[in-house]
Design a protein around this motif. Structure first.
Motif, short mmCIF file in Angstrom:
data_model
loop_
_atom_site.label_atom_id
_atom_site.label_comp_id
_atom_site.label_asym_id
_atom_site.label_seq_id
_atom_site.Cartn_x
_atom_site.Cartn_y
_atom_site.Cartn_z
N VAL A 120 -0.03 -9.08 3.52
CA VAL A 120 -0.81 -8.23 2.61
C VAL A 120 -2.11 -8.92 2.18
O VAL A 120 -2.74 -8.52 1.19
CB VAL A 120 0.03 -7.84 1.36
CG1 VAL A 120 1.19 -6.96 1.76
CG2 VAL A 120 0.52 -9.08 0.62
N HIS A 121 -2.50 -9.95 2.92
CA HIS A 121 -3.79 -10.63 2.71
C HIS A 121 -3.93 -11.22 1.31
O HIS A 121 -4.94 -11.02 0.63
CB HIS A 121 -4.95 -9.67 3.01
CG HIS A 121 -4.80 -8.93 4.29
ND1 HIS A 121 -4.81 -9.56 5.52
CD2 HIS A 121 -4.60 -7.61 4.55
CE1 HIS A 121 -4.64 -8.65 6.48
NE2 HIS A 121 -4.52 -7.47 5.92
N GLN A 137 -4.94 -5.75 -5.72
CA GLN A 137 -4.26 -7.01 -5.44
C GLN A 137 -2.89 -7.05 -6.10
O GLN A 137 -1.92 -7.53 -5.51
CB GLN A 137 -5.14 -8.18 -5.92
CG GLN A 137 -6.38 -8.38 -5.07
CD GLN A 137 -7.41 -9.26 -5.75
OE1 GLN A 137 -7.39 -9.47 -6.97
NE2 GLN A 137 -8.35 -9.79 -4.96
N ARG A 138 -2.79 -6.54 -7.32
CA ARG A 138 -1.49 -6.50 -7.99
C ARG A 138 -0.50 -5.62 -7.21
O ARG A 138 0.68 -5.96 -7.09
CB ARG A 138 -1.65 -5.94 -9.41
CG ARG A 138 -2.39 -6.86 -10.34
CD ARG A 138 -2.52 -6.24 -11.72
NE ARG A 138 -3.56 -6.88 -12.50
CZ ARG A 138 -3.92 -6.50 -13.72
NH1 ARG A 138 -3.31 -5.48 -14.28
NH2 ARG A 138 -4.88 -7.13 -14.36
N GLN A 139 -1.02 -4.50 -6.69
CA GLN A 139 -0.12 -3.63 -5.93
C GLN A 139 0.35 -4.32 -4.67
O GLN A 139 1.49 -4.16 -4.23
CB GLN A 139 -0.82 -2.31 -5.60
CG GLN A 139 0.12 -1.22 -5.11
CD GLN A 139 1.24 -0.93 -6.09
OE1 GLN A 139 2.29 -1.59 -6.06
NE2 GLN A 139 1.03 0.03 -6.97
N ARG A 140 -0.52 -5.11 -4.06
CA ARG A 140 -0.12 -5.85 -2.86
C ARG A 140 0.91 -6.93 -3.18
O ARG A 140 1.78 -7.23 -2.36
CB ARG A 140 -1.35 -6.45 -2.18
CG ARG A 140 -2.11 -5.42 -1.33
CD ARG A 140 -3.24 -6.05 -0.57
NE ARG A 140 -4.45 -6.15 -1.38
CZ ARG A 140 -5.45 -6.98 -1.14
NH1 ARG A 140 -5.38 -7.81 -0.12
NH2 ARG A 140 -6.51 -6.98 -1.90
N GLU A 174 -3.46 0.14 4.94
CA GLU A 174 -2.65 -1.08 4.93
C GLU A 174 -1.16 -0.75 4.94
O GLU A 174 -0.37 -1.35 5.67
CB GLU A 174 -2.99 -1.91 3.68
CG GLU A 174 -4.39 -2.49 3.67
CD GLU A 174 -4.53 -3.69 4.59
OE1 GLU A 174 -3.51 -4.21 5.07
OE2 GLU A 174 -5.68 -4.10 4.83
N LEU A 175 -0.78 0.23 4.10
CA LEU A 175 0.64 0.62 4.01
C LEU A 175 1.17 1.17 5.33
O LEU A 175 2.27 0.83 5.77
CB LEU A 175 0.81 1.67 2.92
CG LEU A 175 1.31 1.22 1.56
CD1 LEU A 175 1.42 2.41 0.63
CD2 LEU A 175 2.66 0.54 1.68
N ARG A 177 0.05 0.67 8.37
CA ARG A 177 0.13 -0.41 9.35
C ARG A 177 1.33 -1.32 9.07
O ARG A 177 2.09 -1.69 9.97
CB ARG A 177 -1.16 -1.22 9.30
CG ARG A 177 -1.20 -2.43 10.21
CD ARG A 177 -1.56 -2.06 11.61
NE ARG A 177 -1.54 -3.20 12.50
CZ ARG A 177 -1.96 -3.16 13.75
NH1 ARG A 177 -2.44 -2.03 14.25
NH2 ARG A 177 -1.92 -4.23 14.51
N LEU A 178 1.51 -1.65 7.81
CA LEU A 178 2.58 -2.55 7.39
C LEU A 178 3.96 -1.96 7.70
O LEU A 178 4.84 -2.63 8.24
CB LEU A 178 2.45 -2.82 5.90
CG LEU A 178 3.13 -4.03 5.30
CD1 LEU A 178 2.66 -5.30 5.99
CD2 LEU A 178 2.82 -4.11 3.80
N GLN A 179 4.12 -0.68 7.37
CA GLN A 179 5.42 -0.04 7.62
C GLN A 179 5.72 0.04 9.11
O GLN A 179 6.85 -0.16 9.53
CB GLN A 179 5.44 1.37 6.99
CG GLN A 179 6.83 1.97 6.85
CD GLN A 179 7.28 2.71 8.10
OE1 GLN A 179 6.46 3.09 8.94
NE2 GLN A 179 8.58 2.92 8.22
N ALA A 180 4.69 0.30 9.91
CA ALA A 180 4.87 0.36 11.36
C ALA A 180 5.27 -1.01 11.92
O ALA A 180 6.13 -1.11 12.80
CB ALA A 180 3.60 0.86 12.03
#
Length: 358
Positions: A120-121, A137-140, A174-175, A177-180
């Motif tokens: 999540v960088h 950033q907090r959500q990440r 981002e979400l 891509r991350l879930q995939a």
């Protein structure tokens, strides 16, 4: 891990919030529960998490019945709208907290935290505290804390709603891509139809505790099951005209046009999406109207047209220019017209028949 909700009901006293919910979320699927506030979507998610009890019905994660299992034994991770970070802990400590509770050895814990932060960088923010971070950033951090557990299921309750529009768009990418990459079954709750359309493999649209339609975003957009779904999906929303049907013609207050559907019905709603309409000269239009307002949106222009007491929006070219109250015509293909029963909200004709007429 597959998640199965079988005839789920939830009541708070005499108020029934979820009514007979039947859903199967396949292993690795990204399913979005979409609907207006109060439709029961968050309650459904909280029942999967174990944060709300089930009045009746069963919840299975894989083959395991977890209906009455405590949240900590369900192997799910939930990401909340409010981030729910510990303010006295650094980013690294927040991410590591679930592993600390499980007594994971420090070296293994540290490696897992750095791996999740990299996804999540957040590598350069591990020593900061939540107050030193932006909303995105907090959500990440919250996402990384959920990821580090390697759960069977991700549950997300409107995690992007506190972010500004630009950051929301970035986090959607981002979400997705991350879930995939992770391949973890995800149930995501939102009232934002753009989030649903862009993120989901399938969307379940809820209203008043009942699922109205479950399908891919494209299927829901192109073939809405009823009047509620048609009006909820689309930006700008679908245009609706109230009228009646007789002899293959739809008649409303200030006009009429052929729709090719036989039978007589008194209370009919015709729906036409703004992008399926075209502004033309008054003599060439299927509907005669006047320009009420125009709005340049950048890549297109929205033309709001007045037809007697009715209003209809057309998505026109970005170079389109019209004067206020200018007489115009509006044209569209037969296949672009959706017909609904105004009382029940149900579709009057199927997509297959519409396509055949195109």
């Amino acid at each position: 891990m597959r998640v199965t909700l079988s005839q789920i009901h939830k009541s708070f006293g005499a108020v029934q919030v979820v009514k007979g919910l039947d859903l199967t979320i396949q292993d690795g699927e990204f399913l979005v529960l979409l609907g207006p506030s109060g439709c029961g979507k968050t309650t459904a998610l909280r029942m999967v998490a174990g944060l709300e009890s089930v009045t009746s019905g069963r919840i299975l994660i894989g083959e395991r019945d977890v209906t009455n299992v405590l949240p900590k034994y369900r192997d799910v991770a939930m990401v909340f709208q409010s981030y729910a970070l510990y303010p006295h802990m650094t980013v690294a400590e927040n991410i590591a907290y679930p592993l600390k509770l499980r007594k994971v050895p420090p070296a293994e814990r540290d490696a897992a935290v750095r791996g999740a932060a990299a996804k999540v960088h957040l590598e350069e923010f591990l020593d900061r505290y939540p107050r030193q971070l932006s909303g995105g950033q907090r959500q990440r951090v919250a996402l990384a804390r959920a990821m580090v557990r390697r759960p069977s299921v991700f549950l997300m309750d409107e995690p992007l709603s506190n972010l500004d529009a630009k950051l929301r768009g970035h986090m959607r990418s981002e979400l997705k891509r991350l879930q995939a990459e992770l391949g973890v079954t995800t149930i995501y709750v939102t009232h934002d139809q753009v989030e649903a359309m862009t993120l989901a493999h399938r969307v379940a649209i809820m209203n008043k505790g009942v699922v109205q339609q479950i399908a891919t975003p494209r299927e829901i957009y192109e073939d809405p099951a009823n009047l509620f779904v048609a009006g909820f999906i689309g930006s700008p929303p679908m245009n609706f005209l109230q009228g009646s049907l007789s002899g293959g013609t739809f008649a409303f207050g200030e006009g009429r046009f052929a729709v090719g559907v036989e039978g007589d019905r008194r209370n009919v709603t015709a729906g036409i999406r703004p992008e399926d309409c075209t502004v033309t000269s008054p003599s060439n239009g299927r509907i005669s109207a006047r320009v009420y307002s125009i709005e340049l949106m950048g890549d297109h222009t929205l033309v709001t047209c007045q037809i007697g007491q009715e209003y209809l929006t057309v998505k026109a070219d970005k170079l389109a220019q019209y004067a206020m109250d200018e007489p115009i015509g509006i044209t569209f293909k037969d296949a672009a017209v959706f017909l609904f029963d105004s009382e029940s909200g149900e579709r009057i004709r199927s997509r297959a028949r519409v396509d055949a007429m195109a």
